[in-house]
Design an enzyme around this catalytic site. Structure first.
Site, short mmCIF file in Angstrom:
data_model
loop_
_atom_site.label_atom_id
_atom_site.label_comp_id
_atom_site.label_asym_id
_atom_site.label_seq_id
_atom_site.Cartn_x
_atom_site.Cartn_y
_atom_site.Cartn_z
N ASN A 64 0.87 -1.18 0.00
CA ASN A 64 0.00 0.00 0.00
C ASN A 64 0.91 1.23 0.00
O ASN A 64 1.45 1.60 1.03
CB ASN A 64 -0.90 -0.04 1.25
CG ASN A 64 -1.75 1.20 1.40
OD1 ASN A 64 -1.81 2.04 0.50
ND2 ASN A 64 -2.42 1.31 2.53
N GLU A 91 -7.05 4.67 7.57
CA GLU A 91 -6.80 6.10 7.34
C GLU A 91 -8.03 6.75 6.69
O GLU A 91 -8.39 7.89 7.00
CB GLU A 91 -5.54 6.29 6.48
CG GLU A 91 -4.29 6.03 7.32
CD GLU A 91 -3.12 5.44 6.56
OE1 GLU A 91 -3.08 5.50 5.32
OE2 GLU A 91 -2.22 4.88 7.24
N SER A 106 3.06 -2.33 10.34
CA SER A 106 4.50 -2.43 10.58
C SER A 106 5.09 -3.81 10.26
O SER A 106 5.97 -4.29 10.97
CB SER A 106 4.83 -2.02 12.02
OG SER A 106 4.45 -0.66 12.23
N GLY A 136 2.17 2.09 10.77
CA GLY A 136 3.15 3.18 10.63
C GLY A 136 3.81 3.58 11.94
O GLY A 136 4.47 4.61 12.02
N HIS A 147 -9.68 1.32 4.35
CA HIS A 147 -8.44 1.44 5.12
C HIS A 147 -8.67 2.35 6.33
O HIS A 147 -9.45 3.31 6.24
CB HIS A 147 -7.33 2.01 4.23
CG HIS A 147 -5.99 1.95 4.90
ND1 HIS A 147 -5.59 2.90 5.81
CD2 HIS A 147 -5.00 1.03 4.83
CE1 HIS A 147 -4.39 2.56 6.27
NE2 HIS A 147 -4.01 1.44 5.68
N GLU A 172 -5.83 -4.92 10.28
CA GLU A 172 -4.78 -3.95 10.54
C GLU A 172 -5.08 -3.19 11.82
O GLU A 172 -5.85 -2.22 11.81
CB GLU A 172 -4.70 -2.94 9.38
CG GLU A 172 -4.37 -3.56 8.05
CD GLU A 172 -3.75 -2.55 7.10
OE1 GLU A 172 -2.63 -2.76 6.65
OE2 GLU A 172 -4.40 -1.51 6.84
N LYS A 220 0.18 4.28 -0.41
CA LYS A 220 -0.46 5.48 0.15
C LYS A 220 -0.17 6.71 -0.73
O LYS A 220 -0.16 6.59 -1.96
CB LYS A 220 -0.03 5.68 1.61
CG LYS A 220 -0.27 4.39 2.44
CD LYS A 220 -0.12 4.57 3.92
CE LYS A 220 -0.33 3.24 4.61
NZ LYS A 220 -0.26 3.30 6.06
P1 PGA Z 1 2.54 0.12 7.70
O1 PGA Z 1 1.12 0.37 7.00
O2 PGA Z 1 3.09 -1.18 7.13
O3 PGA Z 1 3.37 1.31 7.33
O4 PGA Z 1 2.29 0.00 9.17
C1 PGA Z 1 0.22 -0.69 6.75
C2 PGA Z 1 -1.03 -0.17 6.11
O5 PGA Z 1 -1.50 0.92 6.48
O6 PGA Z 1 -1.62 -0.81 5.21
#
Ligand code: PGA
Length: 251
Positions: free
Chosen positions: A10, A98, A214, A174, A96, A168, A12
């Protein structure tokens, strides 16, 4: 029941065109023609065409990060499933955390997007996950269960095996804090059980559930080794060819 591991990156809103092209090229070269796992990358929508051209003939699939659940029409700023297919997409990330947190996306909207994705022959990756506050209050299963039921509302059993779920935990995205393999497996087992109730245990046993939050080369093998973890949705580590490929190799 064997489920093919699926590793998706992803990306982003993290790059310009030149970086997107270079990353796609690096991943497709490193992955080769016959990866043992299914691999996808999900660039920002404005670079889908560009990345699709770079990936032409490669084993790496292309995914989008969102869609709008309507046919062509007056929806300024939005992009629908047919447009994503036109750009060469096979996958689409939906709901997602976010988008849920920043754009106020609801389970109902996710369910509408899911229906539109399936109608457009895209493979949806439906994201669910609890916040740290939810977890500390002992509400992980409540929250994840509610999101899952709401997001999959109206999904026909006959289409369910074509849907990928991504668990997630928001506190792990993140942040560098990964759920332990046991914490992740517990929620994955809960999700599979719930999918068994929503559909049938047989259908649930064929559905793939990715872990995200992560994921790195150093923790991927242990996470992917859990019985109910069938892949990873990778943010930060998907922006570096070596890290992403390290995760793919762990799959
Ligand atoms: P990350 O993000 O691996 O940077 O934690 C995962 C995601 O948001 O899909």
């Amino acid at each position: 029941m064997s489920r093919r591991t699926i590793i998706a990156g992803n990306w982003k809103m993290n790059m310009r065109a030149d970086t997107a092209a270079a990353l796609a090229k690096g991943v497709s070269e490193a992955v080769g023609e016959n990866p043992s796992v299914e691999v996808a990358v999900c660039p920002p929508s404005v670079y889908l065409h560009l990345v699709s051209d770079v990936l032409a003939g490669s084993a790496v699939g292309l995914g989008a990060q969102n869609l709008y659940p309507a046919g062509d029409g007056a929806y300024t700023g939005e992009v629908n499933a047919a447009m994503l297919s036109d750009c060469g997409c096979r996958y689409v990330i939906l709901g997602h955390s976010e988008r849920r947190a920043l754009m106020g996306e609801t389970d109902k909207q996710v369910s509408e997007k899911l229906a539109a994705a399936l109608a457009g022959n895209l493979v949806p990756i439906v994201c669910v996950g609890e916040t740290l506050e939810d977890r500390e209050a002992g509400k992980t299963e409540d929250v994840v269960g509610t999101q899952l039921r709401g997001s999959l509302e109206g999904l026909d059993e006959s289409r369910a095996t074509g849907v990928v779920i991504a668990y997630e935990p928001v506190w792990a995205i993140g942040t560098g804090k990964t759920a332990t393999p046991e914490q992740a497996e517990d929620v994955h087992a809960f999700i599979r059980n719930l999918l068994g109730e929503l559909f049938t245990p047989e259908v649930a046993s064929q559905m793939r559930i990715q872990y995200g939050g992560s994921v790195k080369p150093g923790n991927a093998e242990e996470l992917l080794g859990q019985p109910n973890i069938d892949g990873a949705l990778v943010g930060g580590a998907s922006l570096k060819v070596d890290d992403f490929v390290g995760i793919i190799k762990a799959g």
